[in-house]
Write an enzyme that holds these catalytic residues in place. Structure first.
Site, PDB file in Angstrom:
ATOM      1  N   TYR A 106      36.566  50.148  44.068  1.00  0.00           N
ATOM      2  CA  TYR A 106      37.615  49.291  44.652  1.00  0.00           C
ATOM      3  C   TYR A 106      38.010  49.809  46.047  1.00  0.00           C
ATOM      4  O   TYR A 106      38.130  49.033  46.999  1.00  0.00           O
ATOM      5  CB  TYR A 106      38.822  49.285  43.714  1.00  0.00           C
ATOM      6  CG  TYR A 106      40.055  48.617  44.262  1.00  0.00           C
ATOM      7  CD1 TYR A 106      40.210  47.231  44.205  1.00  0.00           C
ATOM      8  CD2 TYR A 106      41.099  49.366  44.816  1.00  0.00           C
ATOM      9  CE1 TYR A 106      41.355  46.621  44.689  1.00  0.00           C
ATOM     10  CE2 TYR A 106      42.241  48.764  45.305  1.00  0.00           C
ATOM     11  CZ  TYR A 106      42.371  47.386  45.237  1.00  0.00           C
ATOM     12  OH  TYR A 106      43.502  46.788  45.734  1.00  0.00           O
ATOM     13  N   SER A 132      44.052  47.692  51.164  1.00  0.00           N
ATOM     14  CA  SER A 132      44.821  48.519  50.220  1.00  0.00           C
ATOM     15  C   SER A 132      44.938  49.917  50.796  1.00  0.00           C
ATOM     16  O   SER A 132      44.041  50.373  51.535  1.00  0.00           O
ATOM     17  CB  SER A 132      44.094  48.596  48.879  1.00  0.00           C
ATOM     18  OG  SER A 132      44.726  49.556  48.038  1.00  0.00           O
TER      19      SER A 132
HETATM   20  P1  NAP Z   1      47.147  40.025  40.803  1.00  0.00           P
HETATM   21  O1  NAP Z   1      48.605  40.044  40.458  1.00  0.00           O
HETATM   22  O2  NAP Z   1      46.166  40.577  39.836  1.00  0.00           O
HETATM   23  O3  NAP Z   1      46.744  38.516  41.165  1.00  0.00           O
HETATM   24  C1  NAP Z   1      45.420  38.255  41.525  1.00  0.00           C
HETATM   25  C2  NAP Z   1      45.311  36.839  42.042  1.00  0.00           C
HETATM   26  O4  NAP Z   1      43.973  36.656  42.529  1.00  0.00           O
HETATM   27  C3  NAP Z   1      45.540  35.793  40.974  1.00  0.00           C
HETATM   28  O5  NAP Z   1      46.143  34.681  41.589  1.00  0.00           O
HETATM   29  C4  NAP Z   1      44.124  35.474  40.518  1.00  0.00           C
HETATM   30  O6  NAP Z   1      43.976  34.146  39.994  1.00  0.00           O
HETATM   31  C5  NAP Z   1      43.367  35.591  41.833  1.00  0.00           C
HETATM   32  N1  NAP Z   1      41.945  35.878  41.694  1.00  0.00           N
HETATM   33  C6  NAP Z   1      41.342  36.892  41.031  1.00  0.00           C
HETATM   34  N2  NAP Z   1      40.005  36.821  41.166  1.00  0.00           N
HETATM   35  C7  NAP Z   1      39.759  35.722  41.940  1.00  0.00           C
HETATM   36  C8  NAP Z   1      38.587  35.094  42.400  1.00  0.00           C
HETATM   37  N3  NAP Z   1      37.364  35.587  42.116  1.00  0.00           N
HETATM   38  N4  NAP Z   1      38.707  33.977  43.149  1.00  0.00           N
HETATM   39  C9  NAP Z   1      39.926  33.455  43.442  1.00  0.00           C
HETATM   40  N5  NAP Z   1      41.079  34.010  43.027  1.00  0.00           N
HETATM   41  C10 NAP Z   1      40.996  35.127  42.276  1.00  0.00           C
HETATM   42  O7  NAP Z   1      46.876  40.789  42.197  1.00  0.00           O
HETATM   43  P2  NAP Z   1      47.901  41.341  43.313  1.00  0.00           P
HETATM   44  O8  NAP Z   1      48.399  42.653  42.860  1.00  0.00           O
HETATM   45  O9  NAP Z   1      48.851  40.287  43.726  1.00  0.00           O
HETATM   46  O10 NAP Z   1      46.861  41.657  44.494  1.00  0.00           O
HETATM   47  C11 NAP Z   1      46.626  40.767  45.579  1.00  0.00           C
HETATM   48  C12 NAP Z   1      45.809  41.495  46.622  1.00  0.00           C
HETATM   49  O11 NAP Z   1      46.500  42.669  47.060  1.00  0.00           O
HETATM   50  C13 NAP Z   1      44.434  41.963  46.108  1.00  0.00           C
HETATM   51  O12 NAP Z   1      43.462  41.812  47.127  1.00  0.00           O
HETATM   52  C14 NAP Z   1      44.677  43.438  45.814  1.00  0.00           C
HETATM   53  O13 NAP Z   1      43.481  44.184  45.882  1.00  0.00           O
HETATM   54  C15 NAP Z   1      45.657  43.797  46.908  1.00  0.00           C
HETATM   55  N6  NAP Z   1      46.434  44.997  46.592  1.00  0.00           N
HETATM   56  C16 NAP Z   1      47.278  45.029  45.511  1.00  0.00           C
HETATM   57  C17 NAP Z   1      47.972  46.200  45.232  1.00  0.00           C
HETATM   58  C18 NAP Z   1      48.913  46.331  44.063  1.00  0.00           C
HETATM   59  O14 NAP Z   1      49.348  47.468  43.754  1.00  0.00           O
HETATM   60  N7  NAP Z   1      49.289  45.254  43.385  1.00  0.00           N
HETATM   61  C19 NAP Z   1      47.819  47.329  46.052  1.00  0.00           C
HETATM   62  C20 NAP Z   1      46.953  47.251  47.131  1.00  0.00           C
HETATM   63  C21 NAP Z   1      46.269  46.088  47.394  1.00  0.00           C
HETATM   64  P3  NAP Z   1      44.265  33.806  38.415  1.00  0.00           P
HETATM   65  O15 NAP Z   1      45.772  33.836  38.243  1.00  0.00           O
HETATM   66  O16 NAP Z   1      43.709  32.431  38.256  1.00  0.00           O
HETATM   67  O17 NAP Z   1      43.576  34.859  37.610  1.00  0.00           O
END
Ligand code: NAP
Length: 248
Positions: free
Chosen positions: A157, A143
């Site tokens: 985080y 991130s």
């Molecule tokens: P999201 O929309 O909240 O989706 C999270 C996903 O991870 C869901 O499929 C969830 O499954 C799964 N998950 C959560 N906890 C888990 C666990 N313990 N074991 C297995 N699966 C798990 O997240 P996102 O925004 O797409 O983020 C994806 C990645 O990008 C993360 O690593 C996040 O830190 C990183 N990131 C995101 C952003 C942003 O602004 N969105 C920015 C920087 C980095 P369920 O559907 O079953 O709950």
């Protein structure tokens, strides 16, 4: 050429978008999810409609046996894995470090650090040419928080993602001789459910004025970078930390 890819946390957000793009290339995708089976099944259908094959695998990346099982299930369905997206990750409600509980730290680091390291370890064990694997590509989701530090909000985080950057640098050197490229993507503010899970559903739009490109990014825009790192188009790239953050 068809490929077998495992994506953790692929039921929603960035992981889901990456799974669908893999499907468009005709690849097979193991779609891991934590609890939202309905969303995972919708991703599986979307991958198949895009032209790929897919299965959903429930599992918590923080649990070693679950991580091993998600690799096994994907390989059983589609053959040897040659690409892994280490994507599952969580945030928690924004607050100052002084107000955070030990339980919060434990879960944050269990999922974002131990979970990502377990997935990376299984990748090394199964894809390394020194252990009978075919080599391939590991893409870690870090991130922009790893370099910004997320003061007053998510210092825990941010640190968990700093660990991902360090792991990417070290592991890229460790695994280069055995045919595995290791890179990380550092997304900025991306419009997904993750902000609602931290109690601030409008966060990506509220903070958009801090972004040089003046808007949040989309899950597809991050997924495009993931696909590039998975593919042979990035064959000479390893150990890279790629910002997909609109200039922030
Ligand atoms: P999201 O929309 O909240 O989706 C999270 C996903 O991870 C869901 O499929 C969830 O499954 C799964 N998950 C959560 N906890 C888990 C666990 N313990 N074991 C297995 N699966 C798990 O997240 P996102 O925004 O797409 O983020 C994806 C990645 O990008 C993360 O690593 C996040 O830190 C990183 N990131 C995101 C952003 C942003 O602004 N969105 C920015 C920087 C980095 P369920 O559907 O079953 O709950």
């Amino acid at each position: 050429m068809t490929r077998t890819i495992l994506i953790t946390g692929a039921s929603r957000g960035i992981g889901r978008a990456a799974a669908i793009l893999c499907g468009r290339r005709g690849w097979s995708v193991g779609v891991n999810y934590a609890g939202n089976e309905q969303a995972a099944m919708a991703t599986v259908t979307a991958v198949e409609e895009a032209g790929g094959k897919s299965i959903a695998i429930q599992g918590d990346v923080a649990i070693e046996a679950d991580v091993i099982r998600m690799f096994e299930a994907t390989e059983k369905a589609f053959g040897p894995i040659t690409g892994v997206v280490n994507n599952a990750g969580i945030v928690a409600p924004g607050m100052k470090l002084a107000d955070m509980t030990a339980e919060r730290f434990t879960r944050m680091f269990a999922v974002n650090v131990t979970g990502a390291y377990l997935v990376a370890r299984e990748t090394a064990r199964r894809m390394g040419t020194d252990r009978g694997g075919k080599g391939g590509s590991l893409v870690n989701l870090s991130s922009a928080a790893a370099r910004l530090g997320s003061p007053n909000e998510y210092v825990d985080y941010a640190g968990s993602k700093g660990a991902i950057d360090s792991m990417t640098i070290g592991l890229s050197k460790e695994l280069a001789p055995v045919g595995i490229r290791v890179n990380a993507i550092r997304p900025g503010l991306i419009d997904t459910d993750i902000h609602a899970s931290g109690g601030a559903p409008d966060r990506a739009f509220r903070l958009a004025s801090m972004v040089p490109l003046a808007r949040p990014g989309t899950a597809d825009e991050v997924a495009n970078a993931i696909l590039w790192l998975l593919s042979d188009e990035s064959a000479y790239v390893t150990g890279a930390l790629l910002d997909v953050s609109g200039g922030r």
